[in-house]
Write an enzyme that holds these catalytic residues in place. Sequence first.
Site, short mmCIF file in Angstrom:
data_model
loop_
_atom_site.label_atom_id
_atom_site.label_comp_id
_atom_site.label_asym_id
_atom_site.label_seq_id
_atom_site.Cartn_x
_atom_site.Cartn_y
_atom_site.Cartn_z
N LEU A 227 0.82 -1.21 0.00
CA LEU A 227 0.00 0.00 0.00
C LEU A 227 0.85 1.26 0.00
CD1 LEU A 227 -2.84 1.26 0.21
CD2 LEU A 227 -2.59 1.15 2.70
N ASP A 228 0.61 2.11 -1.00
CA ASP A 228 1.26 3.42 -1.12
C ASP A 228 2.79 3.33 -1.19
OD1 ASP A 228 -1.23 4.66 -1.03
OD2 ASP A 228 -1.18 4.88 1.14
N GLU A 229 3.30 2.21 -1.70
CA GLU A 229 4.74 2.05 -1.81
C GLU A 229 5.19 1.73 -3.23
OE1 GLU A 229 6.54 -0.48 1.06
OE2 GLU A 229 5.58 0.49 2.77
#
Length: 284
Positions: A227-229
Amino acid sequence: MAPKTFILVLSCDDKPGIVAAVTTELAALGANIAESNQFWDTKTNSFFMRIAFQVAASVQAGDVERALRPAVERFQMRTTLTDAAVKPKILVLVSKFDHALLHLLYQIRVGWLNAEVVAIVSNHEDSRRTAEAEGLAYHCWSVSKDNKAEQEERLLRLVQETGADLVILARYMQVFSDNLSKRLYGKAINIHHSFLPSFKGAKPYHQAHERGVKLIGATAHYVTPDLDEGPIIEQETERVSHALTAEDFVATGRDIESRVLARAVKLHLERRVMLNGHKTVVFS
């Protein structure tokens, strides 16, 4: 007839003679190089190149691929050849906040973004009137824990049926499963309302406000199971002060998000972004 423009992107292990091999074959086709960018990642010894060129209208993509085959095989290149005249197709996902969607639609309308929106998908009805005004197909599919897998398969079918080249999460507030993230790897861009890697997850502006930051921003990145990486494409920041509320941060962020996402989409569609492990090479 007007000349035809192609965009070639390639990557391989770095060795002497790559550029010469490619440009020699293009010259033999009578190509005129309009733009050329290259980057050598010395840490991994990886070479990346984007080259835009014009050829006679009679030259087809197959002709270019055949001409380049000796160079491709010699250097074991990974290549993508794109006809610049073919308008890319995009599928936009949105929830309730529609500012990023509206900005994308505007930039397409004025010609800054060369793309065709094949559909808008949402888990809310809020943007249906926008889609109808633009003459676009609108799919409202509610997502819950019980039907998430089914709705994701439905989304994949829509991608296949429409021939979408890119899926854009324009403030779509649903987290993709690992399976969907992997199947759309390199073909799905998310806008996160924070300057990553800080303040991941929910309510990042409120997190930033609590920490008293002096800069807030937004990050456009490829979607991955983490997530969000995902690999970052574009970012922007803007200065804020202690006098602003968390809601002021949100309002400031809306403008940043819209600009950053549109720029990231443009870079991707113009084949200016190349994946390099967990990072990107961006030829702006």
